[in-house]
Each structure stands twice: as C-alpha cells, then as structure tokens.
Design a protein around this motif. Structure first.
Motif, mmCIF file in Angstrom:
data_model
loop_
_atom_site.group_PDB
_atom_site.id
_atom_site.type_symbol
_atom_site.label_atom_id
_atom_site.label_comp_id
_atom_site.label_asym_id
_atom_site.label_seq_id
_atom_site.Cartn_x
_atom_site.Cartn_y
_atom_site.Cartn_z
ATOM 1 N N GLU A 374 -46.392 123.417 18.604
ATOM 2 C CA GLU A 374 -47.351 124.092 20.654
ATOM 3 C C GLU A 374 -48.698 124.310 20.481
ATOM 4 N N ASP A 375 -48.821 124.572 20.364
ATOM 5 C CA ASP A 375 -49.893 125.362 21.396
ATOM 6 C C ASP A 375 -50.769 126.984 21.442
ATOM 7 N N GLY A 386 -48.629 124.860 14.500
ATOM 8 C CA GLY A 386 -49.096 123.975 14.995
ATOM 9 C C GLY A 386 -50.731 123.805 14.503
ATOM 10 N N THR A 387 -51.957 123.594 14.709
ATOM 11 C CA THR A 387 -52.426 122.832 13.861
ATOM 12 C C THR A 387 -53.792 123.418 14.488
ATOM 13 N N MET A 388 -53.400 124.806 15.084
ATOM 14 C CA MET A 388 -54.866 125.461 15.082
ATOM 15 C C MET A 388 -56.086 125.418 13.939
ATOM 16 N N TYR A 424 -54.609 125.861 8.867
ATOM 17 C CA TYR A 424 -54.085 125.732 9.810
ATOM 18 C C TYR A 424 -53.854 126.920 10.004
ATOM 19 N N LYS A 564 -58.553 118.702 26.038
ATOM 20 C CA LYS A 564 -57.349 120.471 26.057
ATOM 21 C C LYS A 564 -56.539 119.159 25.808
ATOM 22 N N ASP A 568 -50.616 118.327 21.017
ATOM 23 C CA ASP A 568 -50.489 118.746 20.186
ATOM 24 C C ASP A 568 -51.239 117.148 19.240
ATOM 25 N N ARG A 571 -53.761 115.412 13.696
ATOM 26 C CA ARG A 571 -55.020 114.923 12.877
ATOM 27 C C ARG A 571 -55.031 114.820 12.169
ATOM 28 N N SER A 586 -51.521 112.278 22.720
ATOM 29 C CA SER A 586 -52.149 113.383 21.670
ATOM 30 C C SER A 586 -54.216 113.664 22.527
ATOM 31 N N GLU A 762 -63.717 119.610 17.828
ATOM 32 C CA GLU A 762 -62.687 120.786 17.386
ATOM 33 C C GLU A 762 -63.755 121.582 17.828
#
Length: 806
Positions: A374-375, A386-388, A424, A564, A568, A571, A586, A762
């Motif tokens: 999830e973002d 997640g990968t934020m 991350y 967006k 997700d 990456r 995605s 990004e």
C-alpha cells in the motif's frame, strides 16, 4: 584577563556586524547529541544561542542545540565527532566548523581537530601535563591556543604546522601530519576541493551550478548537497581527474580548472578490501582479469588503449600494476583490457561474505507472488512495507545500509525484522510514522511522504473512478493536507490527550496571534505556524510539557492525480531486456500503439485524457492517423483484460524542429480508472540529476530473458550528457535535447517495441515523464546506454498543440 575579555566581546560584536554568526556553524536538522555538563538557556533565536556558545565560560563550546518551540538553547563541549548522535524532532544541532575540520589552512595556527599522534606515529603528551616533558606552552600560559587534551596544535605559529610534545622521553616534540584543507589546493583528484577558483584553465569564467544557461546540465546543487556545488566555483562531482566547471562560453560546454596540488601528502587511506563491498571503490586486491577472461592493461600504460585514468591523474585510487580498480565511481571495479578490440570491461571480484557489509540482493517478486503493498500506512506504520523513498519535503531517502551522509545504527543487521531494504521508508523504532535518514547532509531524517490508510483504502480499490482534479479539503475541516500549515479546524487536544493552551495566553511564546497574524492562531486550536514538517501542534496546559503535536488526520486525496498509480510498482532497479515483469496496471500511463489490425509495434505515454506522447519514428508507417490505434489499461500484450480501452487516433503532430517526439490526439477522451491514469509532465527545461533513478516500461524485445507478452519494467540511472558523450560511451552523439539512461555494463535497456514509451522518474511521490524512448546502439550493450528525447525541452510546444486543438 579583563582586557582580553573586552577584546573577545569586541570581536563578538564585530562578528555580528560584519556577518551572520551562524556562518561559523554547520547545521543539522533533526539531530540531538548528549554532552557532558550541558548548559541550558532560554533564547528566542538561533543567533542568540550562538552568542551563548561563543561567550560560554564553563567549557570550550563546540556546538549547541536549539529547539524552536521550547525556545531552549543547550551549549555543549562535545560535537558529533566526540559523542553519539540521535534523532529528535523540532531541534537543530549547530556545530562549530573549526572543530569538525581535520585539515589545516596555512600553517594551521587555528587547527582545532583531534589528531593526537606525530608524523612518526608517536602519541602526543597532554598539554596540561609536565611529564615526560615540561612544556613551554600549556593551557595556562596560552589559554587561547586551543591546548586541549593531547591534540596537535600550533601555539607558536610555527611555519611547519601543528606539533605536540611527545610521550617519548627521547623526543621532546615532533610535527603532526595534518593535511591541508582543500581550499587553495587539491589532494587526489580534487573531489574534496572547496575553494573559490571560478575560472577554467583557458581563462573562461565558470557558469553557476544553479544556472541552466548557457548550458543545461544535470548537476543541480539541490540534488547533490554533498558535492558543495556553490556559486560558480570549480568542483569535481563526477570523478574527473581534477575539478572543472561548465563555462559561460556558448561554444565550450565545460573545461578543467587549474587547481594546484597541495604540498602536504593526501589523507592516509585504509588498507582497502580484498573482496567486493558496494561498488568496490576501496577494493585493493590483485585480480587483473575481466569477466570475459581478458587480461587487464597496466594503468600507467597507454597501449593498446589511450586513457586518462592514470596513477598521476588519480593518485589516491590505488592504480597499481594492472589490478582491477574503481577510480571513478562506476558500478564495480574494472580495467582497460590488453585486447585492441575491447577498450574496457568489468572484473569478477568475489563479494565479501561478512553479513554486516555485503550488498543487499532483493529477489524479484512476480505479480502472482506479490503481497499487497500500500502507498499508505496503518497505525504507526511499523508494518509498512511499501517502496516510498522520499520525505514529506521531497528529500531522497538514504539507503539503510549506507553510512553516508548520515551515520546511524538503524541497519538491516541491527533491526532484522524491520525490512530495512534499499532506501524505502520504514519505522524500525516505533516512531509516530514511517521515516528515513535523508541524503541531504543538513537534514538528518524526516518523516516520509505517506498518509494513514483510510477505511476505504484498506479495502480493494474500485474498478473505475471519476476524475476530480479540484478536490480539496474544506477550510475548516478537521483534516490536513501536506504538513497542515493551512489547517483551520477546531481540534484542541494533542496526540497524547493534553489540552492545548490558548495562543494568546503566554507572551513569552514566540508564536502568538500578534507575531503570526496569518497563521490562524485562534483560541487553543492546533495549528502549524512554523511550517513544521510533522504537522500541527500546540502549546499545552501541562507545566511539564511545553508543546506537543496534534493527531490531525490527512484529508482524502483527489481520486485522480497524474503520476500516481493505484497499484504500487515493483520498481525493479536493474537486471524490457533483462527487466522484471511489472505488477499489473502499476504503470497506468503506458499505452500500446498499434496498427488498425491490432499489432503492437511501439509504446507511448498518456499525458491527459485525450493526448498521448510517443516517438516520431513510430509514425513512419503511414501519414494517415486512421492507420493507428491506441490501447490503454492493459498488462498483457494480447489486451484481453476487462480494463482495456481502445481509441482511434484523430490527429498526429510531429515536433517541428525534428525531435523524435510526436503528439497523438485520441478520437475521444479515455475514462480515468485505476488502470488508466496519465503521467505528469515536467516543468519546462528542468534537468534530471545525474544518476537519478528512473524507469522504463514496455512490451518490446526481451532477448530470451522471459516475460514475453506482458509488460516489463526496468530501472536504471540517468547519465549526465557530459559523461554519456565520452569516447568510450556514445562519443558525442547525444544532443542537449536528449538524455541518456542505462547501466554502463549493459544487461538492461529499452529495445525494439519499446520505442516511444515512457522514461519516468519519481519526484515527491509522483512519476514525471522525463523522456521518450528514442534510440540506442543495440539493446542492452555495455557502454551503450539508451537515448531519450528530453521532454522538459518541449513543454511549450506540447502545451501549445493541446490548447490549439481542444
């Protein structure tokens, strides 16, 4: 004593008149250190706190801490070199520059570093002691000479530099090997040169690093804070033999600067490793054969290949014999080969087996195996996976394994259950939300650009949605957007349940309705008058707690935002050709450009509900728009999903100056769904930073790497044109209106069938379309990165065509 004190006060006054007293300090936000016998003061500003540090009489003040909301100043005898550093919100650490430097200027009379051994490696005697040698210089006789502990100093202004009394009875004193600060000269290749020379070796004035005129480039000072790209001073941010700069001459893009070498020897390097860690810059083993078995050419030789990577140009990189090395920050050690047909190649260096230092290998997770990512985060985000990787202010996160620029103990080995992968965002220590250390040396850490999951987000997303670009929170809603600086709701309680104090009730607070009339400081409502990145707060009615954050939920974000995705992406960065199978939908801006007979032949990018950007060379089949169709919302090339949308091409517009870029107007707007969302366009003429991580997607040729028939993705770094145009790469073929991206060792690339597709990067949680896949020399070939049309150069044309053809 009285006279010297008066002189000190006069100097302090002159300092405050002639310049900002804070110029003498290095600031780090979000950092806290513990020191012995700290002194606490109540001050209203950082400058006042600095004055307290300068005037401190109880010890030599090396740093101070300042907390804005508490208006608390803490002076310290320690700094980050002498004690442990911690994370702490709403506090800034200020350290005196002079005590952080381990180099000298001139004869080092003002050197205040911590070297305590002579040039012959004999420990120094403490200046205050009288054994084994009775000193002529001591803290009592020379109180302003910095004679602390047993550190090397120069109290007598000796022209040879800092020295000390030794602990060897047979040697009364000896000089210390303190390197010169790289301000008037350079060590090694000038990577650490910090001087103010701003002219090239032929006498051309340097272009400011922050400027894009006359030469656009990818070395934005804001994106390379560790490179100290100030004004137009000569620097070496990319591993050249010596400092250089872009020039103010329109006919010469860049040139080297004439920086003299320092007279003292360079800083002593460690012994180096015999195995590979990270990119192997410290590898000093004796492997001298490349991955294909070619024997390495000696670094000092110019046959069969002429080059500039010589021991003379790179004196600190261990270029001995013909051993594999990494003198210029490549992905791993390499060498020039003795084969005339192969200029250079990487070497096969065994990896170090120590789990604390081995590089991280993240397995590729295919869609059918992938867990829901999830973002947003639940609770405090301890389980966020997640990968934020960017913070609430847009700063890039530092990799958890890395110790640069922030040293820390939150590593994968010390927190094995916290999933500290890559860079991350995570919450290994149970803070209020996921966070990360930042790559900005001046900001130790920040919370991440994430919001708490709402009940709706914790359910499966709906199949379709209605676009709503203008949705914002109501002015008085009890939710916040961003850091909540414009929050005007009526929550008046802190996160721990304390009642807020009225903003007008305490005149000693610096945040009042009178001092900040536009910040909405009504009654005792939670507000954010100082733009705190962590959100609204208030002073409390608890005498033991000056202030505290409030728990204001985030307002629901607009359902449709460009760039967006609702799913997700993986990456997959590294090993399209050799890439990873994408998670379905995605990359929802990816389109398939097809013939009217439904044959996929090129990619493209949805940039608005009725417009697609692709490559001009994809339209060579026919000049008739009716010959083409666009398919959206697909993952499989066969386009059998229920989410698929088909549109005919109504009009085609080729970029008039000949750039490999074209706009397609669809015969009707697409329906914005979870599977179909436009990418964002960049600001006009913005440049992507060198080595920025970007991603390419497509259904093109896979060269037997698997994943045929489904969308694949790969990530790789942007390569600044200055580097990409070197002879061993694309040899001057890349124009300023194009950009390079790829892995120099090959293995991943865009290829046939990917042409016209997106290169997205990004920024602050959104994917920006920076490139259109254009051309390359082969697919995934070593030293031949892909070339993309630079979208930011054509924003005026794109906007004009779209406005003229509504």
């Amino acid at each position: 004593m009285g006279a010297s004190k008066d002189i000190f006060v006069l100097l302090l006054f002159l300092c405050s008149v002639q310049g900002d007293i804070l110029d003498n300090y290095v600031r780090t936000d979000g950092a806290w250190i513990l020191g012995q016998k700290p002194q606490f003061y109540r001050t209203l500003s950082r400058q006042e706190c600095a004055e307290k540090c300068e005037a401190e009489t109880k010890f030599i003040c090396r740093s101070f801490l300042f907390a804005t909301k508490e208006q608390q100043c803490v002076t310290l005898a320690d700094n980050s070199k002498t004690t442990v550093m911690f994370r702490k919100s709403d506090v800034a650490l200020f350290e005196k520059r002079i005590y952080l430097l381990e180099c000298r200027t001139g004869n080092g009379e003002d050197y205040r570093g911590t070297e305590s051994k002579t040039q012959n490696n004999i420990p120094c005697q403490k200046w205050a002691e009288r054994s084994p040698h009775i000193p002529n210089y001591s803290p009592d006789t020379h109180p302003n000479a910095g004679l602390e502990e047993n550190y090397c100093r120069n109290p007598d202004n000796d022209e040879k530099g800092p020295w000390c009394y030794t602990t060897d009875r047979g040697t009364r004193f000896d000089y210390c090997n303190i390197p010169e600060c790289e301000e008037t000269c350079m060590h090694c290749s000038g990577e650490n040169y910090q001087g103010k020379i701003s002219e090239t070796e032929s006498g051309i004035e340097c272009q400011a690093w922050a400027s894009q005129e006359p030469h656009s480039h990818g070395y934005d000072p804001l994106k390379f804070p560790e490179k100290n790209l100030k004004k137009n001073y000569c620097r070496n941010p990319d591993g050249e033999p010596r400092p250089w700069c872009f020039t103010t001459s329109v006919i010469k893009r860049w040139e080297y600067c004439n920086i003299p070498r320092c007279s003292t020897p360079p800083p002593t390097a460690g012994p180096g490793r015999q195995c590979l860690v990270d990119n192997g810059e410290d590898y000093r083993g004796t492997v001298a054969v490349t991955v294909s078995g070619a024997v390495c050419q000696s670094w000092s030789a110019q046959e069969p290949h002429k080059h500039s990577r010589t021991p003379e140009n790179y004196p600190c990189k261990g270029l001995d014999e013909n051993y594999c090395r990494n003198p210029d920050g490549e992905t791993s050690p390499w060498c020039y080969t003795t084969s005339p047909n192969k200029r250079w190649e990487y070497c096969n260096i065994p990896k170090c087996l120590d789990s604390a230092v081995t590089t991280e290998i993240v397995p590729v997770v295919f869609p059918e195996q992938a867990a829901t990512v999830e973002d947003c985060y639940q609770g405090t985000g301890v389980n966020y996976r997640g990968t934020m990787s960017s913070t609430i202010t847009g700063k890039k996160c530092q990799a958890w394994r890395s110790m640069s620029p922030q040293r820390h103990n939150k590593t994968p080995s010390t927190f094995p259950q916290a999933d500290l992968r890559s860079n991350y965002c995570r919450n290994p220590d149970g803070d209020k939300a996921p966070w990360c250390y930042t790559t900005d040396p001046s900001t130790r850490w920040e919370f991440c650009n994430l919001h708490k999951c709402t009940d709706q987000e914790q359910q499966q997303p709906q199949t379709t949605m209605t676009p709503n670009l203008g949705m914002t929170s109501l002015p008085n809603a009890d939710c916040k957007t961003g850091n909540g600086k414009d929050y005007r709701g009526k929550i008046a309680q802190t996160a721990s349940g304390k009642t807020c104090q009225e903003w007008s009730s305490q005149s000693l607070h610096i945040f009042t309705p009178r001092t900040h009339p536009n910040s909405g400081l009504e009654r005792n409502y939670c507000r954010n008058p100082d733009g705190d990145i962590n959100g609204p707060w208030c002073y409390t009615t608890d005498p033991l707690k000056t202030w505290e954050y409030c728990d204001i939920p985030n307002c629901p974000s607009p359902e449709y935002e460009c760039g967006k995705a609702k799913f997700d992406p993986h990456r997959c960065f590294g090993r399209i050709v050799g890439g990873c199978v994408s998670k379905p939908h995605s990359w929802p801006w990816q389109i398939s450009l097809r013939t009217r007979f439904n044959l996929h032949f090129c990619g493209g990018t949805l940039i608005s509900p009725q417009w697609v950007l692709t490559a001009t060379h994809c339209l060579e089949r026919s000049r008739n728009p009716a010959a083409y169709k666009v398919v959206l919302g697909l993952h499989k090339e066969r386009a059998t999903e229920v989410s698929v949308q088909n549109r005919n091409v109504e009009k085609m517009f080729k970029e008039p100056s000949g750039a490999d870029m074209a706009l397609l107007k669809l015969d009707s707007p697409v329906e914005i769904t979870n599977q179909v969302i436009p990418a964002c366009l960049p600001l006009v003429n913005t440049m992507v930073a060198d080595r920025a991580e970007c991603y390419v997607t497509g259904w093109g040729e896979t060269k037997g790497t698997g994943g045929d028939g489904v969308l694949k993705e790969t990530g790789f770094p942007v390569i600044e044109n200055k580097v990409c145009n070197r002879p061993e790469f694309l040899n001057g073929r890349v124009r300023t209106t194009e950009l390079c991206a790829g892995n120099i060792d090959g293995g991943t690339d865009s290829c046939q069938g990917d042409s016209g597709g997106p290169l997205v990067c990004e920024e602050q949680g959104k994917y920006i379309l920076q490139g259109v896949t254009s051309w390359g020399l082969g697919c995934a070939q070593p030293m031949k990165p892909g070339v993309y049309v630079r979208v930011s150069r054509y924003i005026p044309w794109i906007e004009r065509i779209m406005s003229e053809n509504p």
